[in-house]
Design an enzyme around this catalytic site. Structure first.
Site, mmCIF file in Angstrom:
data_model
loop_
_atom_site.group_PDB
_atom_site.id
_atom_site.type_symbol
_atom_site.label_atom_id
_atom_site.label_comp_id
_atom_site.label_asym_id
_atom_site.label_seq_id
_atom_site.Cartn_x
_atom_site.Cartn_y
_atom_site.Cartn_z
ATOM 1 N N ASP A 51 0.690 -1.254 0.249
ATOM 2 C CA ASP A 51 -0.082 -0.005 -0.070
ATOM 3 C C ASP A 51 0.979 1.241 0.022
ATOM 4 O O ASP A 51 0.469 2.347 -0.076
ATOM 5 C CB ASP A 51 -0.901 0.085 1.006
ATOM 6 C CG ASP A 51 -0.387 -0.048 2.330
ATOM 7 O OD1 ASP A 51 0.864 -0.344 2.728
ATOM 8 O OD2 ASP A 51 -0.961 -0.150 3.338
ATOM 9 N N SER A 52 2.238 1.101 -0.034
ATOM 10 C CA SER A 52 3.154 2.082 -0.088
ATOM 11 C C SER A 52 2.873 2.815 -1.693
ATOM 12 O O SER A 52 3.343 3.727 -1.698
ATOM 13 C CB SER A 52 4.559 1.937 -0.143
ATOM 14 O OG SER A 52 4.794 0.458 -0.758
ATOM 15 N N ASP A 90 -0.917 -6.139 -0.235
ATOM 16 C CA ASP A 90 -1.564 -5.467 0.935
ATOM 17 C C ASP A 90 -2.817 -5.373 0.750
ATOM 18 O O ASP A 90 -3.560 -4.630 -0.007
ATOM 19 C CB ASP A 90 -0.785 -3.938 1.142
ATOM 20 C CG ASP A 90 0.311 -4.258 1.973
ATOM 21 O OD1 ASP A 90 0.631 -5.158 2.662
ATOM 22 O OD2 ASP A 90 1.325 -3.497 1.703
ATOM 23 N N LYS A 120 -1.357 -9.471 2.636
ATOM 24 C CA LYS A 120 -0.632 -9.217 3.832
ATOM 25 C C LYS A 120 -1.485 -8.019 4.685
ATOM 26 O O LYS A 120 -2.150 -7.288 4.073
ATOM 27 C CB LYS A 120 0.680 -8.250 3.499
ATOM 28 C CG LYS A 120 1.281 -7.689 4.776
ATOM 29 C CD LYS A 120 2.931 -7.677 4.374
ATOM 30 C CE LYS A 120 3.040 -6.189 3.666
ATOM 31 N NZ LYS A 120 2.591 -4.973 4.513
ATOM 32 N N GLU A 122 -1.707 -5.603 8.485
ATOM 33 C CA GLU A 122 -0.989 -5.100 9.490
ATOM 34 C C GLU A 122 -1.639 -5.363 10.954
ATOM 35 O O GLU A 122 -2.792 -5.048 10.960
ATOM 36 C CB GLU A 122 -0.821 -3.515 9.425
ATOM 37 C CG GLU A 122 0.145 -3.160 8.156
ATOM 38 C CD GLU A 122 0.174 -1.625 7.917
ATOM 39 O OE1 GLU A 122 -0.210 -0.971 8.628
ATOM 40 O OE2 GLU A 122 0.925 -1.196 6.923
ATOM 41 N N GLU A 189 8.745 -4.338 10.538
ATOM 42 C CA GLU A 189 9.339 -3.028 10.336
ATOM 43 C C GLU A 189 9.876 -2.028 11.252
ATOM 44 O O GLU A 189 9.206 -2.067 12.170
ATOM 45 C CB GLU A 189 7.949 -2.198 9.416
ATOM 46 C CG GLU A 189 8.566 -1.048 8.667
ATOM 47 C CD GLU A 189 7.558 -0.396 7.934
ATOM 48 O OE1 GLU A 189 6.682 -1.202 7.426
ATOM 49 O OE2 GLU A 189 7.815 0.678 7.352
HETATM 50 O O1 KIV Z 1 3.574 -1.248 1.722
HETATM 51 C C1 KIV Z 1 4.641 -1.541 1.664
HETATM 52 O O2 KIV Z 1 5.600 -1.266 0.863
HETATM 53 C C2 KIV Z 1 5.034 -2.192 2.839
HETATM 54 C C3 KIV Z 1 6.450 -2.574 3.115
HETATM 55 C C4 KIV Z 1 7.283 -1.536 3.376
HETATM 56 C C5 KIV Z 1 6.896 -3.658 3.843
HETATM 57 O O3 KIV Z 1 4.320 -2.743 3.561
#
Ligand code: KIV
Length: 271
Positions: A51-52, A90, A120, A122, A189
């Protein structure tokens, strides 16, 4: 062993095998077809459609605004570019925290509409029911603990997490819970290296670190940061392998000059 191509296709099972064979796992983000093709071809084991993308692709300040539809768009583009890597997607903020049925619906949409291989999420104990429900549907889940950017407004800053004993204890117990629930791997992280190593040693599933030292089972970075396409984000844990920001700026500047000077296209570059 580095960049092992032993696995024709990386699966969640191969990752656990890599850990038991002490082969480190290389993971990077990608958000589109072209980049995914390069990352996959270079031998990366796991591609994270993170989600980055909210920051890197859309220019938002945090990861919170990205939607499920946008994540599906990015993930389906990545899936079309890969032959070997495992694609983890994510679940974006707000699509799994409120109740487990919504979490399952979100994960199913990701799997059905993008073709990704795993999701994934969190968090630890707080999202236990969501994780269970998704796993019960046969969808592999990767956990994410430590600095969890979707909770940035709770933390207030992006500084190192779990430096005090209470938070470190909670992180250890959350990591063990994620393993017990059936997650196939956990991302840690921005936490102290010693703590990350302790967690990696106490779990049989792989622990992938970002800013979590070298005592874990693999590493993940944001692609645009490691190739130096972004130039404003400079945490200590980031190793830049190129300066694409500079080389692209120079090349584009040269193109602009060539066009303005009527130097491009040349006779050879026309029909
Ligand atoms: O969204 C992302 O890029 C991440 C990584 C930093 C692990 O969750």
């Amino acid at each position: 062993m580095t960049n092992s191509k032993e696995y024709k296709r990386v699966t969640v099972k191969s990752l656990v095998e890599m850990k038991s064979n002490k082969e480190k796992i290389a993971m990077l983000t990608a958000y589109d077809y072209t980049m995914a093709k390069i990352v996959d071809g270079a031998g990366v084991d796991v591609i994270l459609v993170g989600d980055s993308a909210s920051n890197v692709m859309a220019g938002h300040e945090t990861t919170l605004p990205i939607t499920l539809d946008q994540m599906i768009y990015h993930a389906s583009s990545v899936v079309r570019g890969i032959d070997r890597a495992l694609v983890v997607v994510d679940l974006p903020f707000g699509t799994y925290q409120s109740d487990s049925k919504e979490a399952l619906r979100s994960a199913i949409r990701i799997m059905k509409e993008s073709g990704g291989h795993a999701v994934k999420l969190e968090g630890g104990k707080e999202i236990k029911d969501s994780i269970k429900k998704i796993l019960n549907a046969g969808i592999p889940v990767m956990g994410h603990l430590g600095l969890t950017p979707q909770s940035i407004y709770k933390f207030g800053t992006y500084t190192v997490r779990a430096k005090d004993e209470e938070e470190a204890e909670k992180l250890i117990s959350d990591a063990k819970l994620l393993e017990r629930l059936g997650c196939f791997a956990v991302v840690l992280e921005k936490i102290p290296a010693q703590l990350a190593e302790k967690v990696a040693k106490s779990l049989s599933i792989p622990v992938i670190g970002i800013g979590a030292g070298n005592g874990v089972d693999g590493q993940v970075l944001v692609l645009h940061d490691m190739v130096g396409m972004t130039n404003e984000f400079n945490p200590r844990f980031l190793r830049r392998y190129m300066n694409l920001f500079e080389s692209m700026t120079l090349s584009i500047g040269q193109y602009v000059s060539d066009v303005k000077a009527s130097d491009f296209p040349s006779k050879e570059e026309q029909y």
